[in-house]
Design a protein around this motif. Structure first.
Motif: not given
Length: 586
Positions: A85, A89, A92, A98, A364, A412-413, A463, A465, A467
């Motif tokens: 993603q 994000g 996600d 998120t 987020l 994640h991510g 990345n 974001g 996570w």
């Protein structure tokens, strides 16, 4: 060698760009009655009135669109497990990390550019909805696969419960479960059934994509009469590695190549043995040996079943086809996983004595609405356990499992590199011992950390974001075994743009969508969601259990006293009434 691999990758990219497409799935999330193990019919969560939910198939460089209508009576959200993603994000999926969850009756669209290939899965990420059936395979094909094969099958392994997740979770987190014993499933399933069959044609080579979609169970996978070669772990192509069996814990994925035998005189048992070490107690009626059938001829007999053998296996020894060197970390986080009875007398999970509690504002949204404060961990609230890292930092996480059980941890991510393992708890005052090959370490997104051991993983913070990093045993996530990485907050707002329509979900549920973890401005966290704290003093695990049982016994004793007191009061009242009646008669 590296140059040729890069040239092949470039050719594959050119081919897939030319054939990229928008692949759309329309999902009405609904309740369905189902009986997948043939033992008990119950209400499950399905899609479009069907269970199992449909598998998703896309190709590298496609755009995946999932139009969701939430037709159940609770909020929901979807997580495409293992997808990066990048710059995306907000899709996600984990609720209150998120996004705000999708309210009952509402619509929501996930739009996901596909930037990787391999074997993944999609599941609910609101409370424990995937335990109730909201889970399915997500396969991303590459037009020019690294390895050649004639056909493929997806083999989704899962544990199965006869009660709703919410009922079991309440019992699991109750003060009457001070040992923290997880609910044990009633069955294990292959492709959401108990009699899965896979047709083999002699001489053909098959890719088996194996996914563990369980809430708790770990499986050991092998096939009678056949050799396997591992070629993929968690979306990363690896050099062909022969195995006769391998373990696969919750949320992990493997692809293996299997060449069919040349004769059709027998069919063969495919084994997915549930590991009893994951269960506090193994009920007599639980069938640990979950099986399917490799069918060469429907009329042929089964070959004699082989005795299960669980080979020694170290996933850190698998070698990625496309090399990626590691680097010394810019930041190191040591996280110790412990289960404790906290001051609300429930058994909760903690990382470094903090149990995760969802904030009032999705994390987020806090990162994107607090300006310069987005780099300050305080703005996210203590109980999201925020870990802030800067763009392109190399980050090392040392996971200490100080618990009696095994834990699969998922980031994640990202995929991460598995760079080390050790016994016991890591001592941060010394350099990490037993580093593996750092020129091209194994990479994946979910790693098993056995009891009383530690594992070191690394990833590059490329990345931007928010996570989640958490144990993928669903009971443990709900008990608070999670932290949150706030990645590159200094540039996040220039990368991530959230469509205002997403905030409509928050408005419908009365959830604030800007400000700090409490929905306030600045660092005023008045009213923030908080979790229970540690019990005062020093207690051993056995001491805590003894204390809780003492409290329970005291409460039961007090209840008995009250019950008898009420009986005495009733008896006395009856005597007084009788005396009055006698006096009035005279």
């Amino acid at each position: 060698m590296l140059t040729s691999i890069k040239n092949l990758a470039a050719l594959a990219l050119a081919a897939t760009v030319a054939q990229a497409a928008v692949v759309t799935y329309n999902w009405n999330i609904t309740y369905v009655n189902a009986n997948p193990d043939g033992l008990f019919e119950r209400r499950v969560i399905g899609v479009n009135g069907q269970f199992p939910i449909p598998a998703i198939n896309v190709t590298l460089n496609d755009t995946l669109v999932i139009n969701v209508i939430n037709q159940i009576d609770q909020p929901t959200s979807l997580h495409s497990h293992g997808l990066f993603q990048t710059g995306n994000g907000q899709f996600d999926g984990p609720s209150m990390v998120t996004q705000c969850p999708i309210p009952p009756g509402a619509n929501f669209t996930y739009t996901i550019p596909i930037e990787q290939h391999g074997t993944y899965w999609i599941h609910g990420h609101y409370q424990g909805q995937y335990v109730d059936g909201l889970r399915g395979p997500l396969v991303i094909h590459n037009i020019n696969e690294t390895y050649k094969y004639d056909a493929e099958y997806t083999i989704a392994l899962a544990d199965w419960y006869h009660k709703d997740h919410s009922v079991m979770l309440e019992q699991y987190l109750s003060i009457f479960n001070p040992s923290g014993a997880e609910p044990v499933p009633e069955s294990g399933l292959i492709n959401q059934q108990t009699d899965a069959k896979f047709e083999f044609i002699p001489g053909k080579t098959y890719r088996l994509r194996i996914i563990n979609m369980s809430a708790l169970a770990m499986f050991h996978f092998h096939i009678d009469g056949h050799e396997m070669e591992i070629i993929e772990i968690d979306g990363i192509d690896v050099e062909r590695t022969k195995v006769t069996s391998f373990p696969i814990t919750a949320a992990q994925r493997y692809s293996v190549l299997v060449t069919a035998r040349n004769e059709t005189t027998n069919n063969y048992v495919l084994h997915a043995d549930m590991d009893p070490a994951m269960f506090d107690v193994v009920p007599d009626e639980l069938q640990l040996n979950v099986t399917g059938t490799i069918v060469y001829d429907a009329a042929a007999p089964l070959a004699p079943e082989e005795t299960s053998q669980w080979d020694e296996f170290n996933d850190a020894e698998l070698v990625p086809v496309i090399p990626e060197e590691t680097a010394l970390p810019d930041k190191v986080f040591a996280l110790t996983a412990v289960f404790s009875v906290l001051d609300d007398y429930s058994n909760k999970a903690t990382f470094n004595d903090i149990t995760y509690v969802m904030p009032k504002v999705p994390t987020l949204y806090t990162a994107l609405s607090t300006g310069n404060l987005s780099s300050n961990p305080e703005v996210y609230g203590k109980f999201t356990h925020p870990l802030v890292v800067q763009h392109n930092d190399w980050v090392e996480i040392i996971i200490n499992n100080d618990d009696a059980g095994n834990h699969p941890f998922h980031l994640h991510g990202h995929v991460f590199q598995i760079v080390g393992r050790g016994e016991g708890k890591y001592d941060p005052s010394t350099p990490y011992p037993n580093y593996f090959n750092t020129t091209n370490p194994a990479r994946r997104d979910t790693v098993l950390v056995p009891s009383e051991q530690n594992v070191a993983i690394r990833f590059r913070a490329n990345n931007p974001g928010v996570w989640l990093f958490h144990c993928h045993i669903e009971w443990h996530l709900q008990a608070g075994l999670a932290t949150t990485f706030i990645e590159a907050p200094e540039i996040m707002s220039s990368i991530l743009k959230i469509d205002p329509s997403h905030f409509e979900q928050c408005k419908a549920l009365g959830i604030p969508y800007s400000g700090n973890a409490a929905g306030n401005e600045g660092l005023d966290l008045t009213g923030a969601n908080v979790g229970p704290g540690l019990l005062p003093g020093t207690f051993t695990g056995k001491g805590v259990v003894a204390l809780v049982f003492t409290i329970i016994a005291a409460l039961l004793g007090l209840g008995t006293v009250i019950w008898y007191a009420r009986e005495d009061d009733a008896h006395i009242a009856a005597q007084i009434a009788k005396a009055k009646d006698t006096e009035e008669t005279h």
